[in-house]
Scaffold this motif. Structure first.
Motif, PDB file in Angstrom:
ATOM      1  N   ALA A  40       1.842 -12.086  -2.774  1.00 21.51           N
ATOM      2  CA  ALA A  40       0.513 -11.565  -3.078  1.00 21.51           C
ATOM      3  C   ALA A  40       0.199 -10.377  -2.181  1.00 21.51           C
ATOM      4  CB  ALA A  40      -0.530 -12.659  -2.898  1.00 21.51           C
ATOM      5  N   PHE A  41       0.709 -10.439  -0.938  1.00 27.17           N
ATOM      6  CA  PHE A  41       0.423  -9.356  -0.001  1.00 27.17           C
ATOM      7  C   PHE A  41       1.093  -8.052  -0.407  1.00 27.17           C
ATOM      8  CE2 PHE A  41      -0.413 -13.078   2.568  1.00 27.17           C
ATOM      9  CZ  PHE A  41      -1.677 -12.747   3.032  1.00 27.17           C
ATOM     10  N   PHE A  42       2.089  -8.141  -1.272  1.00 26.37           N
ATOM     11  CA  PHE A  42       2.671  -6.916  -1.806  1.00 26.37           C
ATOM     12  C   PHE A  42       2.007  -6.534  -3.126  1.00 26.37           C
ATOM     13  CE2 PHE A  42       5.736  -5.016  -4.768  1.00 26.37           C
ATOM     14  CZ  PHE A  42       5.893  -3.784  -4.141  1.00 26.37           C
ATOM     15  N   PHE A  43       1.931  -7.495  -4.033  1.00 25.60           N
ATOM     16  CA  PHE A  43       1.520  -7.151  -5.396  1.00 25.60           C
ATOM     17  C   PHE A  43       0.043  -6.784  -5.497  1.00 25.60           C
ATOM     18  CE2 PHE A  43       5.512  -9.225  -6.517  1.00 25.60           C
ATOM     19  CZ  PHE A  43       6.004  -8.295  -7.408  1.00 25.60           C
ATOM     20  N   ILE A  44      -0.803  -7.507  -4.764  1.00 22.31           N
ATOM     21  CA  ILE A  44      -2.236  -7.203  -4.884  1.00 22.31           C
ATOM     22  C   ILE A  44      -2.555  -5.795  -4.391  1.00 22.31           C
ATOM     23  CG2 ILE A  44      -4.557  -7.871  -4.137  1.00 22.31           C
ATOM     24  CD1 ILE A  44      -3.649 -10.776  -4.374  1.00 22.31           C
ATOM     25  N   PRO A  45      -2.141  -5.423  -3.160  1.00 21.25           N
ATOM     26  CA  PRO A  45      -2.444  -4.039  -2.764  1.00 21.25           C
ATOM     27  C   PRO A  45      -1.777  -3.006  -3.652  1.00 21.25           C
ATOM     28  CG  PRO A  45      -1.157  -5.169  -1.073  1.00 21.25           C
ATOM     29  CD  PRO A  45      -1.553  -6.185  -2.068  1.00 21.25           C
ATOM     30  N   PHE A  46      -0.568  -3.312  -4.103  1.00 18.00           N
ATOM     31  CA  PHE A  46       0.131  -2.348  -4.951  1.00 18.00           C
ATOM     32  C   PHE A  46      -0.661  -2.120  -6.245  1.00 18.00           C
ATOM     33  CE2 PHE A  46       3.387  -1.042  -8.037  1.00 18.00           C
ATOM     34  CZ  PHE A  46       3.922   0.034  -7.351  1.00 18.00           C
ATOM     35  N   SER A  47      -1.139  -3.228  -6.830  1.00 16.79           N
ATOM     36  CA  SER A  47      -1.913  -3.099  -8.066  1.00 16.79           C
ATOM     37  C   SER A  47      -3.217  -2.351  -7.823  1.00 16.79           C
ATOM     38  CB  SER A  47      -2.215  -4.483  -8.649  1.00 16.79           C
ATOM     39  OG  SER A  47      -1.016  -5.119  -8.981  1.00 16.79           O
ATOM     40  N   ILE A  48      -3.827  -2.638  -6.658  1.00 24.50           N
ATOM     41  CA  ILE A  48      -5.087  -1.952  -6.350  1.00 24.50           C
ATOM     42  C   ILE A  48      -4.848  -0.453  -6.228  1.00 24.50           C
ATOM     43  CG2 ILE A  48      -6.880  -1.656  -4.586  1.00 24.50           C
ATOM     44  CD1 ILE A  48      -6.673  -4.683  -4.100  1.00 24.50           C
ATOM     45  N   VAL A  49      -3.749  -0.096  -5.543  1.00 20.81           N
ATOM     46  CA  VAL A  49      -3.436   1.326  -5.421  1.00 20.81           C
ATOM     47  C   VAL A  49      -3.249   1.936  -6.799  1.00 20.81           C
ATOM     48  CG1 VAL A  49      -1.711   2.978  -4.619  1.00 20.81           C
ATOM     49  CG2 VAL A  49      -2.436   1.121  -3.120  1.00 20.81           C
ATOM     50  N   LEU A  50      -2.567   1.211  -7.676  1.00 21.63           N
ATOM     51  CA  LEU A  50      -2.367   1.714  -9.038  1.00 21.63           C
ATOM     52  C   LEU A  50      -3.702   1.996  -9.706  1.00 21.63           C
ATOM     53  CD1 LEU A  50       0.512  -0.509 -10.520  1.00 21.63           C
ATOM     54  CD2 LEU A  50       0.658   1.854  -9.764  1.00 21.63           C
ATOM     55  N   LEU A  51      -4.626   1.037  -9.553  1.00 17.81           N
ATOM     56  CA  LEU A  51      -5.933   1.195 -10.190  1.00 17.81           C
ATOM     57  C   LEU A  51      -6.658   2.398  -9.611  1.00 17.81           C
ATOM     58  CD1 LEU A  51      -7.113  -2.529 -10.403  1.00 17.81           C
ATOM     59  CD2 LEU A  51      -6.328  -1.061 -12.273  1.00 17.81           C
ATOM     60  N   VAL A  52      -6.619   2.503  -8.280  1.00 15.99           N
ATOM     61  CA  VAL A  52      -7.301   3.612  -7.620  1.00 15.99           C
ATOM     62  C   VAL A  52      -6.717   4.939  -8.077  1.00 15.99           C
ATOM     63  CG1 VAL A  52      -7.701   4.717  -5.391  1.00 15.99           C
ATOM     64  CG2 VAL A  52      -7.946   2.236  -5.623  1.00 15.99           C
ATOM     65  N   GLU A  53      -5.407   4.945  -8.290  1.00 12.65           N
ATOM     66  CA  GLU A  53      -4.752   6.180  -8.716  1.00 12.65           C
ATOM     67  C   GLU A  53      -4.972   6.472 -10.184  1.00 12.65           C
ATOM     68  OE1 GLU A  53      -2.756   8.482  -6.931  1.00 12.65           O
ATOM     69  OE2 GLU A  53      -3.735   7.502  -5.225  1.00 12.65           O
ATOM     70  N   GLY A  54      -5.766   5.652 -10.852  1.00 13.14           N
ATOM     71  CA  GLY A  54      -6.158   5.968 -12.212  1.00 13.14           C
ATOM     72  C   GLY A  54      -5.247   5.432 -13.299  1.00 13.14           C
ATOM     73  N   TYR A  55      -4.443   4.447 -12.984  1.00 11.41           N
ATOM     74  CA  TYR A  55      -3.668   3.805 -14.047  1.00 11.41           C
ATOM     75  C   TYR A  55      -4.611   2.947 -14.873  1.00 11.41           C
ATOM     76  CZ  TYR A  55       0.841   5.133 -12.058  1.00 11.41           C
ATOM     77  OH  TYR A  55       1.924   5.818 -11.641  1.00 11.41           O
ATOM     78  N   PRO A  56      -4.372   2.796 -16.161  1.00 10.99           N
ATOM     79  CA  PRO A  56      -5.309   2.027 -17.005  1.00 10.99           C
ATOM     80  C   PRO A  56      -5.390   0.560 -16.553  1.00 10.99           C
ATOM     81  CG  PRO A  56      -3.334   2.658 -18.221  1.00 10.99           C
ATOM     82  CD  PRO A  56      -3.290   3.403 -16.937  1.00 10.99           C
ATOM     83  N   PRO A  57      -6.608   0.093 -16.295  1.00  9.05           N
ATOM     84  CA  PRO A  57      -6.795  -1.239 -15.709  1.00  9.05           C
ATOM     85  C   PRO A  57      -6.148  -2.358 -16.525  1.00  9.05           C
ATOM     86  CG  PRO A  57      -8.864  -0.043 -15.778  1.00  9.05           C
ATOM     87  CD  PRO A  57      -7.876   0.799 -16.481  1.00  9.05           C
ATOM     88  N   VAL A  82       0.841  -1.201   0.000  1.00  6.16           N
ATOM     89  CA  VAL A  82       0.000   0.000   0.000  1.00  6.16           C
ATOM     90  C   VAL A  82       0.876   1.250   0.000  1.00  6.16           C
ATOM     91  CG1 VAL A  82      -1.768   1.270   1.259  1.00  6.16           C
ATOM     92  CG2 VAL A  82      -1.825  -1.237   1.202  1.00  6.16           C
ATOM     93  N   GLY A  83       1.919   1.210   0.824  1.00  6.94           N
ATOM     94  CA  GLY A  83       2.680   2.433   1.060  1.00  6.94           C
ATOM     95  C   GLY A  83       3.694   2.751  -0.022  1.00  6.94           C
ATOM     96  N   ALA A  84       4.197   1.723  -0.706  1.00 10.05           N
ATOM     97  CA  ALA A  84       5.303   1.945  -1.647  1.00 10.05           C
ATOM     98  C   ALA A  84       4.962   3.043  -2.652  1.00 10.05           C
ATOM     99  CB  ALA A  84       5.644   0.643  -2.371  1.00 10.05           C
ATOM    100  N   PHE A  85       3.763   2.967  -3.163  1.00 11.82           N
ATOM    101  CA  PHE A  85       3.367   3.919  -4.190  1.00 11.82           C
ATOM    102  C   PHE A  85       3.521   5.366  -3.705  1.00 11.82           C
ATOM    103  CE2 PHE A  85       0.439   6.586  -6.489  1.00 11.82           C
ATOM    104  CZ  PHE A  85       0.597   6.156  -7.798  1.00 11.82           C
ATOM    105  N   PHE A  86       2.924   5.620  -2.541  1.00 17.01           N
ATOM    106  CA  PHE A  86       2.922   7.005  -2.034  1.00 17.01           C
ATOM    107  C   PHE A  86       4.312   7.436  -1.588  1.00 17.01           C
ATOM    108  CE2 PHE A  86      -1.247   5.080  -1.354  1.00 17.01           C
ATOM    109  CZ  PHE A  86      -2.019   5.931  -2.170  1.00 17.01           C
ATOM    110  N   LEU A  87       5.034   6.491  -1.057  1.00 17.95           N
ATOM    111  CA  LEU A  87       6.392   6.794  -0.586  1.00 17.95           C
ATOM    112  C   LEU A  87       7.261   7.252  -1.751  1.00 17.95           C
ATOM    113  CD1 LEU A  87       7.392   6.364   2.376  1.00 17.95           C
ATOM    114  CD2 LEU A  87       8.758   4.485   1.460  1.00 17.95           C
ATOM    115  N   ILE A  88       7.185   6.465  -2.823  1.00 21.70           N
ATOM    116  CA  ILE A  88       8.005   6.800  -3.985  1.00 21.70           C
ATOM    117  C   ILE A  88       7.561   8.126  -4.591  1.00 21.70           C
ATOM    118  CG2 ILE A  88       8.732   6.039  -6.278  1.00 21.70           C
ATOM    119  CD1 ILE A  88       8.268   3.158  -5.264  1.00 21.70           C
ATOM    120  N   LYS A  89       6.261   8.320  -4.579  1.00 20.10           N
ATOM    121  CA  LYS A  89       5.722   9.554  -5.139  1.00 20.10           C
ATOM    122  C   LYS A  89       6.261  10.764  -4.366  1.00 20.10           C
ATOM    123  CE  LYS A  89       1.395  10.991  -7.218  1.00 20.10           C
ATOM    124  NZ  LYS A  89      -0.060  10.777  -7.218  1.00 20.10           N
TER     125      LYS A  89
END
Lengths: 489, 231
Positions: free
Chosen positions: A120-137, A45-52
């Motif tokens: 899965a505990f890393f990739f699934i939330p990470f992908s979900i965050v990507l989707l929520v942030e508006g990356y093309p599904p 969950v956090g990686a996305f925002f941290l990197i951003k």
């Protein structure tokens, strides 16, 4: 057929000796698993925002850039810890079950291993965050599936290279070199590997490529196992050519030398003890986290003592902790041979002392981080020699889990480390020196703190005979229980 | 040499050994026979202080074995593979035992040279660790190691099991020689009645933990034993 296999698996899991442990150990283990899940989830969950926030580019691209290291670490971890599926095949060989079924089941079993699911505990939330942030599904799903396949590729690569130490060390060395050259900016491997992972995102249908590779690897592993499913093939125990060693230079130490010779051979010739010692050696670098200020939480003054204890005590904690379990497979011999308990114990004690002195000398480089860092290492060493060396032997009297020297599995997360009494004994190993230091630190000054700890360690040295008599008594009292426990493998 | 006093061993309700009195004089070759679960290994383990008696005690040459360690210098044993150190080569193992018993390499080599036939070129110089030897060869190593350092009491649990016929015959010779030596007390257990009657002067039959026969070996012994075990 599958029903039988699953039934067998179920029983082997719930009836295994390790499973029948104390209830609170199970709780600890569950907590440990939970911890990892939370860490992975947090990362996901956090990686996305941290990197951003760090503003080093598009989070997905950054993740892709470093993905190669993630996968490399995954492979190394698997190699060291993941169990091979071949165990327990032997009794099935002559039964009327086709070999393909047995192999398929064994390989299939690895698919649901923790080593795969954890990701899965890393990739699934990470992908979900990507989707929520508006990356093309579509693109995110393509990327996600591709990486899933790659994780599973790692799984089967590990199955195939298992026990091929050469392959492993070459790969590990390559990645260490790659990592180091990246750090020093000589050569950046991620420039070449990053685009591969980007590719799966940019052109989602290419995700099919890793899946094809995965299928190929599965069949590779399948064919390999099927071909080697003979007692003198893949199921055979590896035999190494033995050479007789004299180590005569140790003869001058008399009876002590006899034991030291044996312990050196023990460490050199058994997988399990070798990895313990190697792990212990890495402790020397543990202090870098504290003294370089790499982690802010470790900046407090007491942490320096904590670091000092660990830096010099690697061997003490990784090997010494498990005395006398190292000798578990031939403990009846040790107990009925012409050996006095005291000699046996002091040989182990000397081994720990020698290793601690060596670690302390090797750790001299901490002087680079200032006198305080070096003082912490030095007094840590003295405390380890003077006090902790007794404490590990004392704790050892209560450690009653036999060690299978030839296998590396269970090397981590062994229940013996979590025996109630041994756990209690870690308090004086770590907390006491910190406390002593704190007294000196606050009453007088840091220097006094270090001196206090050192004096305490030296005092332990003075009372050696007294302490040994006490420890010997405990070992004698526990002897029969220990013998009985070692019998139950 | 060895005296057993009111010795019992119980696990829960289950009494696995109950011997009122047993005396083994110095120099005797003593055979212990009995079915599975008769208590043979239990008795030997008690002799070596590997388990604690529930009551009673054993005296080995004036030393009470569960009180003092002083019986160790003159007693040696081979019970099972837990008496072997898997990661040593046979040579290293022999030297290790030798050093513990105050014998240098030359002494050990001299002793080993007597067992060349017995080893049948499968033990020494094989470049193998003990854990990689076959069960039978492991046993040979353990048995010979128990002879190192001139022990006065030698305890061998099931020494004939797992050995090939040639080795069994050689081992009988070795044990007879050992027993013929002055003052060496040999304790042997076995399922094989023929072997024990050939090797031992005295045979004690254990059944469910109790001594049911105590025979001085003679021509009729074999018949007597067979009659007993045929039930």
């Amino acid at each position: 057929m599958l029903k039988h296999f699953i039934g067998l698996q179920w029983k082997s899991f719930f009836r295994s000796a390790t499973f029948k442990t104390e209830i609170w150990f199970k709780i600890l283990m569950a907590l440990g698993a939970l911890y990892f899940i939370v860490v992975f989830l947090g990362m996901g969950v956090g990686a996305f925002f941290l990197i951003k926030e760090m503003e080093i580019g598009d989070p997905l691209r950054v993740v892709n850039q470093f993905m190669i290291y993630y996968l490399a670490f995954d492979l190394v971890f698997r190699y060291m810890l993941q169990k091979m599926p071949v165990t327990n095949i032997k009794p099935l060989l002559y039964l009327p079950i086709s070999k393909s079924k047995v192999v398929n089941f064994s390989l299939g079993k690895t698919v649901i291993s923790f080593f795969n699911l954890a990701h899965a505990f890393f990739f699934i939330p990470f992908s979900i965050v990507l989707l929520v942030e508006g990356y093309p599904p579509l693109q995110v799903v393509g990327w996600h599936l591709a990486l899933m396949a790659i994780i599973y590729c790692n799984n089967f690569i590990n199955v195939m290279v298992n026990n091929q130490n050469v392959v492993f060390y070459v790969i590990a060395a390559l990645f260490i070199v790659a990592g180091a050259s990246q750090y020093y900016q000589w050569f950046d491997i991620t420039i070449y590997t990053g685009p591969i992972f980007d590719f799966f995102y940019d052109i989602p249908w290419t995700a099919i490529i890793p899946w094809l590779i995965l299928i190929g690897l599965y069949y590779g592993a399948f064919a390999y196992f099927k071909k080697h499913m003979y007692l003198d093939g893949g199921l055979a125990k590896k035999q190494t050519e033995a050479k007789t060693e004299n180590l005569e230079w140790l003869d001058r130490f008399g009876n002590l030398g006899t034991f030291l010779k044996n312990d050196i051979k023990l460490i050199k010739r058994n997988k399990r003890s070798r990895s313990a010692v190697i792990a212990g050696a890495f402790f020397i670098f543990y202090g870098l986290l504290f003294f370089t200020g790499a982690l802010e939480v470790y900046d407090g003054p007491f942490w320096k003592i904590f670091a000092g204890i660990f830096v010099t005590g690697g061997f003490l904690f990784s090997f010494g902790q498990y005395v006398p379990s190292w000798d578990s497979s031939y403990y009846p011999l040790m107990m009925s041979q012409n050996i006095k308990y005291r000699e046996y114990l002091s040989s182990k004690w000397y081994l720990v002392i020698i290793a601690t002195i060596i670690s302390t000398i090797l750790a001299t480089f901490y002087i680079y981080f200032g006198w305080e860092a070096y003082a912490a290492v030095l007094v840590g060493g003295i405390y380890n020699i003077g006090i902790n060396s007794y404490l590990v032997l004392w704790g050892g009297a209560y450690v009653k889990t036999p060690i299978d020297l030839t296998s590396n599995k269970k090397a981590f997360g062994d229940k013996q480390a979590f025996n109630a009494k041994t756990l209690l004994l870690t308090l004086p190993k770590l907390v006491l020196p910190i406390g002593i230091y704190a007294i000196g630190h606050f009453l007088i000054n840091p220097m006094a703190g270090y001196i206090f700890v050192a004096v305490f360690g030296l005092l332990g040295f003075v009372f050696k005979n007294k302490v040994f008599t006490m420890i010997e008594g405990i070992y004698k009292k526990e002897k029969y229980k220990t013998l009985l426990a070692y019998k139950q493998k | 040499m060895i005296t057993v006093h009111n010795l019992t061993k119980t696990y829960g309700e289950n009494t696995v050994l109950n011997i009122d009195r047993l005396e083994i004089p110095k120099g005797q070759s003593f055979g212990l026979v009995g079915n599975n679960g008769a208590g043979k290994t239990t008795l030997f383990s008690l002799l070596l202080d590997l388990i604690q008696p529930s009551s009673g005690h054993i005296i080995n040459k004036d030393v009470q074995v569960d009180q003092s360690e002083d019986w160790k210098p003159f007693t040696s044993a081979f019970i099972d593979e837990t008496f072997l150190i898997g990661y040593l080569t046979p040579e290293e193992y022999f030297y290790f035992i030798g050093e513990l018993r105050g014998r240098n390499k030359a002494d050990v080599d001299a002793l080993l040279s007597n067992f060349e036939d017995f080893f049948h070129d499968e033990i020494l110089g094989q470049k193998k660790y003990l854990r990689d030897l076959s069960k039978g060869n492991q046993k040979k190593v353990g048995i010979v190691a128990s002879f190192i350092g001139n022990p006065e009491v030698v305890i061998l649990d099931e020494p004939f099991a797992n050995l090939d016929p040639t080795t069994q015959i050689r081992l009988k010779g070795i044990i007879k020689d050992l027993a013929a030596k002055d003052g060496v007390t040999v304790l042997v257990s076995s399922h094989d009645l023929i072997h024990v009657t050939e090797v031992c002067e005295r045979i004690v039959v254990l059944n469910k933990g109790e001594i049911v026969k105590d025979i001085h070996t003679s021509a009729e012994t074999m018949k007597e034993l067979e009659a007993f075990f045929a039930g």
